[in-house]
Write an enzyme that holds these catalytic residues in place. Structure first.
Site, PDB file in Angstrom:
ATOM      1  CE  LYS A 171      37.241  46.083   5.911  1.00 28.38           C
ATOM      2  NZ  LYS A 171      37.232  47.351   4.323  1.00 28.38           N
ATOM      3  CE  LYS A 240      30.939  50.596   3.343  1.00 29.30           C
ATOM      4  NZ  LYS A 240      31.917  50.564   2.398  1.00 29.30           N
TER       5      LYS A 240
END
Length: 299
Positions: A171, A240
């Site tokens: 991811k 993030k």
């Protein structure tokens, strides 16, 4: 065997994914800090409970879609967390936490004989609503096969391996490329507009040529050219993910020259526009510098 499945986190991504499971006929037990979200799912026939432990008391399979690694850790292993549940057998994390956090959470859950499956997703709110997300799963294959009939309603499944954290690494690699494409395309289109080109024509040409990418094909036409900036993913979450990616790259001993530059750009966007800004607003940073605005095709 419990006939219900649990879902914790009914936010921008969690709600449409949980909705897909409801539409597929599954009986859900849900938990969220947002009472309005719980009421919405109660109206759909789900059973709302107060804590992650309550979900794990009722269900063998518990999904979670949460914004940060700290929150995932708290929900999974904290006080009144999933690890305290008496029925749960597997915890499927649809969030993006990074491999280090994933491995740590998996180890804590294993102490309670609960299996951890990484299953981060890519494709945004639109993909979540349509059930077309890319779902990257790692963890024990036997438990993946049990969860597969549920997961297939969320999107296209990619089982990437047994090792904990591999789904997270996949991811982060994907999101690094997504962030890079958006940032680079924003700079390129602003340059073109500054020179006098129509931005809509610029995007059309890019998409017909070798420069086409996810930003030019999707984000520019839907959220940047019309100036809606409502693609549905925040700058805070993108920043993030990039920080997690750079941390993981450093831990693995791999170099990220371009990646670090992209992270620094998103750090600037984060500080200038705020964590709650839509990530398509990245274009506003080079716009401000150049003194131009990227808008829709002129009449």
């Amino acid at each position: 065997m419990s006939s219900e499945i649990g879902f914790i986190g009914l936010g921008n991504m969690g709600a449409p994914m949980a909705g897909r499971l409801v539409e597929a006929g599954y009986r859900l037990v849900v938990s969220d800090v947002n009472d309005a979200a719980l009421k919405q799912f109660e109206a759909l026939g789900a059973r709302a409970v107060k804590t992650p432990k309550d979900v794990a008391d009722a269900c063998e399979t518990v999904f979670a879609s949460l914004p940060t690694p700290v929150i995932v850790d708290k929900v999974a292993t904290g006080e009144n967390g999933v690890s305290s549940g008496k029925t749960v057998k597997r915890f499927i994390d649809l969030s993006t936490t990074g491999a280090t956090s994933s491995v740590r959470i998996a180890a804590k859950l294993a102490e309670k004989n609960i299996v951890h499956l990484d299953a981060p997703v890519s494709g945004g709110k639109a993909g979540a609503k349509a059930g077309t997300l890319a779902v990257m799963i790692s963890g024990p294959r036997a438990h993946y096969e049990i969860a597969e009939p549920m997961l297939k309603h969320i999107g296209k499944l990619f089982y990437v391996g047994e090792k904990s954290g591999l789904g997270q690494t996949m991811k982060l690699v994907n999101n690094l490329l997504s962030a890079t494409a958006l940032a680079a395309t924003a700079e390129a289109v602003v340059m073109a507009v500054k020179a006098g080109l129509d931005p809509a024509i610029v995007i059309d040409v890019i998409n017909a040529g070798s420069g086409r990418n996810s930003a030019s094909q999707d984000k520019f036409p839907k959220a940047i050219l019309p100036r809606t900036f409502d693609f549905g993913f925040t700058t805070g979450l993108m920043y993030k993910d990039l920080k997690l990616c750079m941390e993981e790259a450093e831990a693995l001993g791999t170099q990220m020259w371009v990646g670090n530059a992209v992270k620094q750009l998103w750090q600037l966007v984060h500080s200038q526009l705020g964590p709650d800004s839509d990530f398509t607003q990245v274009v506003q940073i080079p716009e401000q510098w150049a003194g131009v605005e990227v808008g829709a095709k002129k009449g």
